[in-house]
Design an enzyme around this catalytic site. Structure first.
Site, PDB file in Angstrom:
ATOM      1  N   ALA A 107       0.885  -1.020   0.057  1.00  7.96           N
ATOM      2  CA  ALA A 107      -0.184   0.220  -0.012  1.00  7.96           C
ATOM      3  C   ALA A 107       0.915   1.230   0.049  1.00  7.96           C
ATOM      4  CB  ALA A 107      -1.118  -0.115   1.151  1.00  7.96           C
ATOM      5  N   ALA A 153       2.457  -1.171   4.428  1.00  5.59           N
ATOM      6  CA  ALA A 153       2.757   0.113   3.841  1.00  5.59           C
ATOM      7  C   ALA A 153       3.734  -0.739   3.450  1.00  5.59           C
ATOM      8  CB  ALA A 153       3.244   1.180   4.599  1.00  5.59           C
ATOM      9  N   CYS A 154       3.992   0.206   1.589  1.00  3.99           N
ATOM     10  CA  CYS A 154       5.383   0.928   0.341  1.00  3.99           C
ATOM     11  C   CYS A 154       6.240   1.118   1.079  1.00  3.99           C
ATOM     12  CB  CYS A 154       4.980   0.636  -0.341  1.00  3.99           C
ATOM     13  SG  CYS A 154       6.148   0.353  -1.886  1.00  3.99           S
ATOM     14  N   PHE A 155       7.483   1.580   1.317  1.00  5.29           N
ATOM     15  CA  PHE A 155       8.310   2.376   1.497  1.00  5.29           C
ATOM     16  C   PHE A 155       9.251   1.753   2.621  1.00  5.29           C
ATOM     17  CE2 PHE A 155       6.310   4.967  -1.714  1.00  5.29           C
ATOM     18  CZ  PHE A 155       7.546   5.440  -1.729  1.00  5.29           C
TER      19      PHE A 155
END
Length: 273
Positions: free
Chosen positions: A80, A145-147
């Site tokens: 996400a 979550a991405c990143f």
């Protein structure tokens, strides 16, 4: 030298943004539009899910509604992403152009090299590629979550993930999305994700903050147009392509509008997993 179409920044909602990328992909696969590099932003802010993510398990949808955050599922994989203060790129090209490698990992390297070149040479941002360490698997994140962890060949700055990218290959055509955050609000992102406890939420948020960065966090404040020009130039040099500014065709707009109504706005698509 191959000529590509360049579509410069336009703010749209999440459903139209994803529909436009798919419309370009479909029509390019049929040789009706050229290879395309597109830049865009999101209005209102939106949370995009990776294609394989489980929406009901991982996303707090009532919180998204409360915060007026749109929710949309991408064609591409990954985790996400909250699209708020950022510049997004998409790159679409058929595999039979033989410009990008058959290997997804290798093609990431090719594209990321262009992103890094543009940021370094035109804007003086000392971005780098996350190098492959022999014998090791790509890093695994700690949240939906991405990143929160850079994978091989992603763009990093100060050893933290700067640009998150994801790729999809369908009908002989490559679509790659990438997100370059101008600023990141970790607290806002993690409100939108499901956790078994507040302690787990706070832990994931802390890890995310340690492993990710944004341009403003690193002390850079460039406009969308400056970033677009730099990235376009870097990709043009690295891939050996010529970019010509263009616009969406009537067929692309019509197909995108259809995809919004029949796919990207629907619960069937966004909650299919």
């Amino acid at each position: 030298m191959e000529t590509w179409r360049l579509l410069t920044n336009r703010s749209s909602n999440a459903f139209y943004n994803m529909a436009v990328d798919e419309a370009i992909m479909i029509l390019h696969s049929k040789n009706k539009v050229p290879p395309t590099l597109r830049f865009y932003s999101w209005k209102p802010a939106a949370l995009s899910l990776g294609y394989f993510q489980k929406a009901k398990e991982e996303i707090n949808y009532p919180k998204c509604q409360e915060e007026e955050i749109d929710l949309v599922r991408r064609l591409t994989g990954g985790r996400a992403i909250l699209h708020d203060q950022e510049l997004t790129y998409s790159l679409i090209i058929r595999e039979d152009f033989n410009l990008l490698a058959d290997s997804i990992e290798k093609s990431y390297q090719q594209i990321s090299s262009g992103l890094v070149r543009g940021l370094q040479q035109l804007l003086g941002i000392p971005a780098e590629l996350k190098a492959v360490e022999r014998g090791k698997k790509a890093p695994v994140g700690h949240s939906a979550a991405c990143f929160d962890a850079p994978s091989w060949y992603e763009v990093i700055l100060n050893n933290k993930k700067l640009i998150g990218s994801a790729q999809r290959r369908k009908d002989g055509t490559i679509l790659q999305h990438g997100s370059l955050p101008l600023a990141i609000n970790a607290e806002k992102i993690f409100k939108l994700l499901n956790y078994s406890s507040e302690q787990q939420r706070k832990k994931a948020s802390r890890i995310f903050t340690l492993k990710s960065t944004s341009l403003r966090k690193a002390g850079y404040n460039f406009s969308h147009s400056e970033l677009e020009n730099a990235i376009a130039a870097g990709l043009s040099q690295s891939l050996g392509i010529e970019l010509t500014e263009g616009k969406l065709t009537a067929a692309e707009i019509k197909l995108a509008q259809k995809l919004v109504l029949e796919k990207y706005q629907t619960q069937d698509w966004n909650f299919k997993r």
